[in-house]
Design an enzyme around this catalytic site. Sequence first.
Site, PDB file in Angstrom:
ATOM      1  N   CYS A  29      -6.330   1.684   4.577  1.00  0.00           N
ATOM      2  CA  CYS A  29      -6.989   0.006   4.915  1.00  0.00           C
ATOM      3  C   CYS A  29      -6.597   0.059   6.350  1.00  0.00           C
ATOM      4  O   CYS A  29      -5.742   0.710   6.875  1.00  0.00           O
ATOM      5  CB  CYS A  29      -6.265  -0.952   3.913  1.00  0.00           C
ATOM      6  SG  CYS A  29      -4.726  -1.246   4.446  1.00  0.00           S
TER       7      CYS A  29
ATOM      8  N   GLU B  71       0.642   4.094   1.561  1.00  0.00           N
ATOM      9  CA  GLU B  71       0.799   4.452   2.949  1.00  0.00           C
ATOM     10  C   GLU B  71       1.954   4.023   3.599  1.00  0.00           C
ATOM     11  O   GLU B  71       3.108   4.659   3.997  1.00  0.00           O
ATOM     12  CB  GLU B  71      -0.398   4.503   3.876  1.00  0.00           C
ATOM     13  CG  GLU B  71      -1.582   5.296   3.495  1.00  0.00           C
ATOM     14  CD  GLU B  71      -2.678   4.277   2.543  1.00  0.00           C
ATOM     15  OE1 GLU B  71      -1.913   3.450   1.951  1.00  0.00           O
ATOM     16  OE2 GLU B  71      -3.786   4.471   2.359  1.00  0.00           O
TER      17      GLU B  71
ATOM     18  N   CYS C  24       0.964  -1.120  -0.096  1.00  0.00           N
ATOM     19  CA  CYS C  24      -0.087  -0.047  -0.151  1.00  0.00           C
ATOM     20  C   CYS C  24       0.750   1.316  -0.101  1.00  0.00           C
ATOM     21  O   CYS C  24       2.022   1.300   0.652  1.00  0.00           O
ATOM     22  CB  CYS C  24      -0.769  -0.010   1.427  1.00  0.00           C
ATOM     23  SG  CYS C  24      -2.189  -0.971   1.439  1.00  0.00           S
TER      24      CYS C  24
HETATM   25  N1  THU Z   1      -4.276   0.544  -1.525  1.00  0.00           N
HETATM   26  C1  THU Z   1      -3.431   1.473  -0.974  1.00  0.00           C
HETATM   27  O1  THU Z   1      -2.346   1.453  -1.397  1.00  0.00           O
HETATM   28  N2  THU Z   1      -3.621   1.627   0.111  1.00  0.00           N
HETATM   29  C2  THU Z   1      -4.931   1.782   1.093  1.00  0.00           C
HETATM   30  O2  THU Z   1      -4.976   2.145   2.255  1.00  0.00           O
HETATM   31  C3  THU Z   1      -5.956   0.639   0.357  1.00  0.00           C
HETATM   32  C4  THU Z   1      -5.598  -0.006  -0.672  1.00  0.00           C
HETATM   33  C5  THU Z   1      -3.750  -0.081  -2.700  1.00  0.00           C
HETATM   34  C6  THU Z   1      -3.632  -1.613  -2.554  1.00  0.00           C
HETATM   35  C7  THU Z   1      -4.065  -2.211  -3.923  1.00  0.00           C
HETATM   36  O3  THU Z   1      -2.541  -2.016  -4.743  1.00  0.00           O
HETATM   37  C8  THU Z   1      -4.842  -1.279  -4.346  1.00  0.00           C
HETATM   38  O4  THU Z   1      -4.876  -0.146  -3.612  1.00  0.00           O
HETATM   39  C9  THU Z   1      -6.222  -2.112  -4.625  1.00  0.00           C
HETATM   40  O5  THU Z   1      -6.580  -2.384  -3.106  1.00  0.00           O
END
Ligand code: THU
Length: 133
Positions: free
Chosen positions: A87, A58, A56
Amino acid sequence: MKGFDPAVLIEAARAAREQAYAPYSRYRVGAAVLGKSGAIYTGCNVENAVYPLGLCAERVAIAKAVSEGEREFVALAVVTENGGTPCGACRQTLREFGEEIVVLIADTSGTYRETTVADLLPDSFSAEDLGGG
Ligand code: THU
Protein backbone atom coordinates in the site's frame (compact mmCIF):
# COMPACT_ATOMS: atom_id res chain seq x y z
CA MET A 1 25.90 -7.66 1.83
CA LYS A 2 25.50 -7.55 -1.93
CA GLY A 3 23.67 -10.42 -3.55
CA PHE A 4 20.76 -12.21 -1.95
CA ASP A 5 18.56 -15.18 -2.68
CA PRO A 6 15.01 -14.07 -3.50
CA ALA A 7 13.68 -17.53 -2.62
CA VAL A 8 14.97 -17.26 0.95
CA LEU A 9 13.35 -13.87 1.52
CA ILE A 10 10.07 -14.93 -0.07
CA GLU A 11 9.99 -18.08 2.05
CA ALA A 12 10.49 -15.98 5.19
CA ALA A 13 7.57 -13.77 4.15
CA ARG A 14 5.42 -16.79 3.33
CA ALA A 15 6.09 -18.24 6.78
CA ALA A 16 5.37 -14.90 8.46
CA ARG A 17 2.04 -14.77 6.65
CA GLU A 18 1.00 -17.86 8.61
CA GLN A 19 0.95 -15.62 11.70
CA ALA A 20 -1.29 -12.99 10.12
CA TYR A 21 -4.01 -11.73 12.44
CA ALA A 22 -6.68 -10.74 9.94
CA PRO A 23 -10.08 -11.74 11.34
CA TYR A 24 -11.82 -8.77 9.70
CA SER A 25 -10.49 -8.60 6.15
CA ARG A 26 -9.37 -12.25 6.00
CA TYR A 27 -6.61 -10.93 3.76
CA ARG A 28 -3.41 -12.42 5.11
CA VAL A 29 -0.11 -10.70 4.40
CA GLY A 30 3.45 -11.70 5.23
CA ALA A 31 6.58 -9.62 4.77
CA ALA A 32 10.30 -10.08 5.25
CA VAL A 33 12.98 -7.43 4.99
CA LEU A 34 16.66 -8.15 4.49
CA GLY A 35 19.01 -5.79 6.30
CA LYS A 36 22.48 -4.96 5.06
CA SER A 37 23.79 -6.85 8.10
CA GLY A 38 22.38 -9.99 6.48
CA ALA A 39 19.63 -10.39 9.07
CA ILE A 40 16.03 -10.96 8.01
CA TYR A 41 13.12 -9.43 9.92
CA THR A 42 9.58 -10.62 9.33
CA GLY A 43 6.11 -9.21 9.85
CA CYS A 44 2.47 -9.98 9.29
CA ASN A 45 -0.62 -7.83 9.25
CA VAL A 46 -2.18 -7.29 12.67
CA GLU A 47 -5.78 -6.09 12.53
CA ASN A 48 -7.91 -4.58 15.27
CA ALA A 49 -11.61 -4.31 16.06
CA VAL A 50 -10.99 -0.57 15.76
CA TYR A 51 -10.28 -1.00 12.06
CA PRO A 52 -7.94 1.96 11.42
CA LEU A 53 -5.52 0.65 14.02
CA GLY A 54 -4.62 -2.34 11.87
CA LEU A 55 -0.96 -2.71 10.96
CA CYS A 56 0.39 -3.76 7.58
CA ALA A 57 2.85 -6.62 7.37
CA GLU A 58 5.54 -4.54 5.68
CA ARG A 59 5.53 -1.84 8.33
CA VAL A 60 5.60 -4.43 11.10
CA ALA A 61 8.71 -5.96 9.51
CA ILE A 62 10.41 -2.56 9.10
CA ALA A 63 9.54 -1.52 12.66
CA LYS A 64 10.97 -4.77 14.01
CA ALA A 65 14.17 -4.25 12.03
CA VAL A 66 14.66 -0.62 13.02
CA SER A 67 13.93 -1.41 16.65
CA GLU A 68 16.71 -4.00 16.48
CA GLY A 69 19.17 -1.40 15.14
CA GLU A 70 18.94 -2.17 11.42
CA ARG A 71 18.54 0.93 9.25
CA GLU A 72 19.84 -0.10 5.87
CA PHE A 73 17.92 -2.51 3.72
CA VAL A 74 18.65 -4.59 0.64
CA ALA A 75 15.23 -5.98 -0.17
CA LEU A 76 11.72 -6.63 1.10
CA ALA A 77 9.44 -9.48 0.11
CA VAL A 78 5.68 -9.41 0.55
CA VAL A 79 3.45 -12.47 0.12
CA THR A 80 -0.31 -12.54 -0.33
CA GLU A 81 -2.64 -15.06 -1.89
CA ASN A 82 -3.01 -13.01 -5.06
CA GLY A 83 0.26 -11.08 -5.29
CA GLY A 84 -1.16 -7.82 -3.93
CA THR A 85 1.23 -4.88 -3.94
CA PRO A 86 2.39 -2.80 -0.95
CA CYS A 87 0.00 0.00 0.00
CA GLY A 88 0.98 3.64 -0.30
CA ALA A 89 1.78 4.01 3.39
CA CYS A 90 4.14 1.02 3.25
CA ARG A 91 5.82 2.39 0.12
CA GLN A 92 6.49 5.67 1.91
CA THR A 93 7.77 3.87 5.01
CA LEU A 94 10.21 1.90 2.85
CA ARG A 95 11.19 5.07 0.99
CA GLU A 96 12.46 6.54 4.24
CA PHE A 97 15.26 3.98 4.08
CA GLY A 98 16.12 4.24 0.39
CA GLU A 99 14.89 4.26 -3.17
CA GLU A 100 17.12 1.39 -4.26
CA ILE A 101 15.55 -1.22 -1.99
CA VAL A 102 14.39 -4.17 -4.07
CA VAL A 103 10.76 -5.21 -3.55
CA LEU A 104 9.65 -8.75 -4.31
CA ILE A 105 5.89 -9.08 -4.71
CA ALA A 106 4.89 -12.72 -4.46
CA ASP A 107 1.78 -14.84 -4.33
CA THR A 108 1.34 -18.06 -2.42
CA SER A 109 2.04 -20.18 -5.52
CA GLY A 110 5.59 -18.81 -5.49
CA THR A 111 5.18 -16.56 -8.51
CA TYR A 112 6.78 -13.18 -7.95
CA ARG A 113 7.88 -10.02 -9.64
CA GLU A 114 10.79 -7.83 -8.72
CA THR A 115 10.65 -4.06 -8.55
CA THR A 116 12.16 -1.24 -6.48
CA VAL A 117 10.96 1.42 -4.11
CA ALA A 118 11.82 4.03 -6.77
CA ASP A 119 9.52 2.34 -9.25
CA LEU A 120 6.72 1.85 -6.73
CA LEU A 121 6.87 5.43 -5.47
CA PRO A 122 8.17 7.82 -8.13
CA ASP A 123 8.88 11.49 -7.37
CA SER A 124 8.72 10.68 -3.69
CA PHE A 125 8.99 12.95 -0.67
CA SER A 126 11.97 12.29 1.57
CA ALA A 127 14.18 13.82 4.25
CA GLU A 128 15.95 15.85 1.55
CA ASP A 129 12.74 17.75 0.90
CA LEU A 130 12.71 18.98 4.48
CA GLY A 131 16.00 20.84 3.90
CA GLY A 132 14.50 23.83 2.10
CA GLY A 133 12.47 25.17 5.03
N1 THU B 1 -2.19 -5.01 4.14
C1 THU B 1 -0.86 -5.23 4.39
O1 THU B 1 -0.51 -5.88 5.36
N2 THU B 1 0.03 -4.69 3.54
C2 THU B 1 -0.28 -3.95 2.43
O2 THU B 1 0.60 -3.40 1.79
C3 THU B 1 -1.68 -3.86 2.01
C4 THU B 1 -2.70 -4.23 3.02
C5 THU B 1 -3.18 -5.56 5.07
C6 THU B 1 -3.89 -4.53 5.88
C7 THU B 1 -5.16 -5.27 6.23
O3 THU B 1 -4.91 -6.06 7.40
C8 THU B 1 -5.40 -6.18 5.06
O4 THU B 1 -4.16 -6.27 4.36
C9 THU B 1 -6.49 -5.70 4.11
O5 THU B 1 -6.27 -4.39 3.73
